[in-house]
Design a protein around this motif. Structure first.
Motif, PDB file in Angstrom:
ATOM      1  N   SER A   1       8.348 -56.436   5.097  1.00 38.09           N
ATOM      2  CA  SER A   1       7.325 -56.445   4.048  1.00 38.09           C
ATOM      3  C   SER A   1       7.826 -57.171   2.806  1.00 38.09           C
ATOM      4  N   LEU A   2       9.090 -56.951   2.449  1.00 37.09           N
ATOM      5  CA  LEU A   2       9.655 -57.606   1.269  1.00 37.09           C
ATOM      6  C   LEU A   2       9.891 -59.091   1.516  1.00 37.09           C
ATOM      7  N   LEU A   3      10.346 -59.432   2.723  1.00 39.07           N
ATOM      8  CA  LEU A   3      10.585 -60.835   3.057  1.00 39.07           C
ATOM      9  C   LEU A   3       9.290 -61.642   3.069  1.00 39.07           C
ATOM     10  N   ALA A   4       8.225 -61.021   3.575  1.00 42.63           N
ATOM     11  CA  ALA A   4       6.942 -61.720   3.658  1.00 42.63           C
ATOM     12  C   ALA A   4       6.420 -62.102   2.276  1.00 42.63           C
ATOM     13  N   LYS A   5       6.845 -61.365   1.249  1.00 41.74           N
ATOM     14  CA  LYS A   5       6.417 -61.655  -0.126  1.00 41.74           C
ATOM     15  C   LYS A   5       7.631 -61.869  -1.026  1.00 41.74           C
ATOM     16  N   ALA A   6       8.633 -62.548  -0.495  1.00 35.02           N
ATOM     17  CA  ALA A   6       9.874 -62.758  -1.242  1.00 35.02           C
ATOM     18  C   ALA A   6       9.588 -63.383  -2.604  1.00 35.02           C
ATOM     19  N   GLY A   7      10.202 -62.799  -3.636  1.00 37.45           N
ATOM     20  CA  GLY A   7      10.000 -63.283  -4.997  1.00 37.45           C
ATOM     21  C   GLY A   7       8.830 -62.643  -5.702  1.00 37.45           C
ATOM     22  N   ARG A   8       7.999 -61.911  -4.947  1.00 42.23           N
ATOM     23  CA  ARG A   8       6.842 -61.239  -5.533  1.00 42.23           C
ATOM     24  C   ARG A   8       7.001 -59.719  -5.430  1.00 42.23           C
ATOM     25  N   ILE A   9       6.293 -59.014  -6.274  1.00 44.52           N
ATOM     26  CA  ILE A   9       6.357 -57.556  -6.270  1.00 44.52           C
ATOM     27  C   ILE A   9       5.531 -57.001  -5.116  1.00 44.52           C
TER      28      ILE A   9
ATOM     29  N   VAL B   1      14.817 -47.616   0.986  1.00 40.11           N
ATOM     30  CA  VAL B   1      15.161 -48.764   0.151  1.00 40.11           C
ATOM     31  C   VAL B   1      16.668 -48.783  -0.117  1.00 40.11           C
ATOM     32  N   THR B   2      17.237 -47.622  -0.407  1.00 34.45           N
ATOM     33  CA  THR B   2      18.671 -47.533  -0.668  1.00 34.45           C
ATOM     34  C   THR B   2      19.477 -47.970   0.550  1.00 34.45           C
ATOM     35  N   ARG B   3      19.040 -47.585   1.731  1.00 31.64           N
ATOM     36  CA  ARG B   3      19.749 -47.958   2.953  1.00 31.64           C
ATOM     37  C   ARG B   3      19.691 -49.459   3.193  1.00 31.64           C
ATOM     38  N   VAL B   4      18.524 -50.071   2.961  1.00 28.59           N
ATOM     39  CA  VAL B   4      18.411 -51.520   3.159  1.00 28.59           C
ATOM     40  C   VAL B   4      19.259 -52.255   2.127  1.00 28.59           C
TER      41      VAL B   4
ATOM     42  N   LYS C   1      22.290 -56.438  -4.886  1.00 25.38           N
ATOM     43  CA  LYS C   1      21.245 -56.351  -5.907  1.00 25.38           C
ATOM     44  C   LYS C   1      20.104 -57.349  -5.709  1.00 25.38           C
ATOM     45  N   VAL C   2      19.766 -57.663  -4.461  1.00 25.42           N
ATOM     46  CA  VAL C   2      18.656 -58.599  -4.228  1.00 25.42           C
ATOM     47  C   VAL C   2      17.311 -57.880  -4.136  1.00 25.42           C
ATOM     48  N   ILE C   3      17.328 -56.547  -3.962  1.00 27.29           N
ATOM     49  CA  ILE C   3      16.084 -55.781  -3.999  1.00 27.29           C
ATOM     50  C   ILE C   3      15.984 -55.141  -5.377  1.00 27.29           C
ATOM     51  N   GLU C   4      15.053 -55.632  -6.164  1.00 31.69           N
ATOM     52  CA  GLU C   4      14.893 -55.166  -7.537  1.00 31.69           C
ATOM     53  C   GLU C   4      13.827 -54.080  -7.607  1.00 31.69           C
TER      54      GLU C   4
ATOM     55  N   ARG D   1      10.885 -55.866  -5.484  1.00 34.49           N
ATOM     56  CA  ARG D   1      10.827 -57.318  -5.269  1.00 34.49           C
ATOM     57  C   ARG D   1      12.141 -57.772  -4.640  1.00 34.49           C
ATOM     58  N   LEU D   2      12.035 -58.616  -3.607  1.00 32.32           N
ATOM     59  CA  LEU D   2      13.214 -59.220  -2.985  1.00 32.32           C
ATOM     60  C   LEU D   2      13.457 -60.570  -3.638  1.00 32.32           C
ATOM     61  N   ASP D   3      14.564 -60.696  -4.353  1.00 28.54           N
ATOM     62  CA  ASP D   3      14.883 -61.929  -5.073  1.00 28.54           C
ATOM     63  C   ASP D   3      16.167 -62.515  -4.521  1.00 28.54           C
TER      64      ASP D   3
END
Length: 236
Positions: A167-175, A201-204, A215-218, A226-228
């Motif tokens: 889900s985060l990868l599909a919208k990388a850079g977006r919330i 989220v903590t596990r990923v 720190k790529v998951i904000e 957001r995945l940055d």
């Protein structure tokens, strides 16, 4: 017919669960070999496991880890322990959900049906294809095998971890809102403790950090996550 395995040493609770679940047409197997539960699981080959924490010989956390070495079957913990850390431990050791005793049988069934739909039913992932591989900024997620890869290193993911990262990868850079992530992981969010999402989220985050992506998951306060990957984008 779906097969449910109950790993519970309290005979009264196990019997009540078995009778109720069988009323809905499921086959139920109750564990009896508490010294060799991994082998009993392999022999039973269930579609879902209900797992207590307080068990003879070894606790449910241990057996969840053992099952995870051979299967990604949905595992729902049922326990009298009500502390947040017990829920965290359950998820961190490979569980998909957590319920405290005493529980309502209709809620147990709702969670069972939800997990089965996610794993095998109308919400299950399609057959493996090229679309099962997501790649963004050098980070690759293989959804058919639940594996994430970065810079030649790989990490295994649980089913829920894989859904979350997809889900985060599909919208990388977006919330991505918390509600959207909850719906991606569980189709019936009414029975999901919000802390369960935090734990996943903590596990990923931890697994990405071990691959060299700290720190790529904000956390975007009040909105979601957001995945940055911009600082690690090898194509830039």
């Amino acid at each position: 017919m779906y097969r449910i395995m109950i790993i519970e040493d309290d005979d009264k609770i196990a019997s009540i669960l078995q009778q109720y679940i069988e009323r809905y047409g499921y086959e139920v197997i109750r564990a009896t070999r508490f010294r060799e539960l991994k082998q009993e699981y392999i022999d039973a080959n269930p579609h879902l496991v209900l797992l207590d924490i307080n068990l003879p010989h070894f606790d449910g956390f241990y057996w969840c880890r053992q099952i995870r070495t051979v299967s990604n079957v949905p595992i729902i913990f049922l326990s009298a322990r009500v502390g947040d850390m017990d829920q965290v431990m359950a998820i961190e050791n490979g569980g998909d959900d957590y319920m405290t005793k005493p529980f309502h049988l209709d809620v147990v069934m709702a969670k069972i049906k939800s997990a089965l739909r996610r794993a095998y039913g109308e919400y299950a992932a399609p057959a493996p294809s090229s679309t099962d591989v997501l790649t963004t900024s050098g980070l690759t997620l293989d959804r058919a095998r639940n594996i994430v890869e970065w810079n030649g290193s790989q990490a295994d993911l649980s089913r829920n971890e894989c859904l979350l990262l997809a889900s985060l990868l599909a919208k990388a850079g977006r919330i991505v809102s918390r509600d959207d992530l909850l719906e991606a992981l569980w189709d019936n969010v009414d029975f999901v403790d919000d802390n369960t999402l935090n734990v996943n989220v903590t596990r990923v985050r931890k697994k990405l950090e071990e691959l060299g992506l700290p720190k790529v998951i904000e956390t975007v306060r009040g909105q979601g996550y957001r995945l940055d990957l911009s600082l690690f984008d090898s194509s830039r």
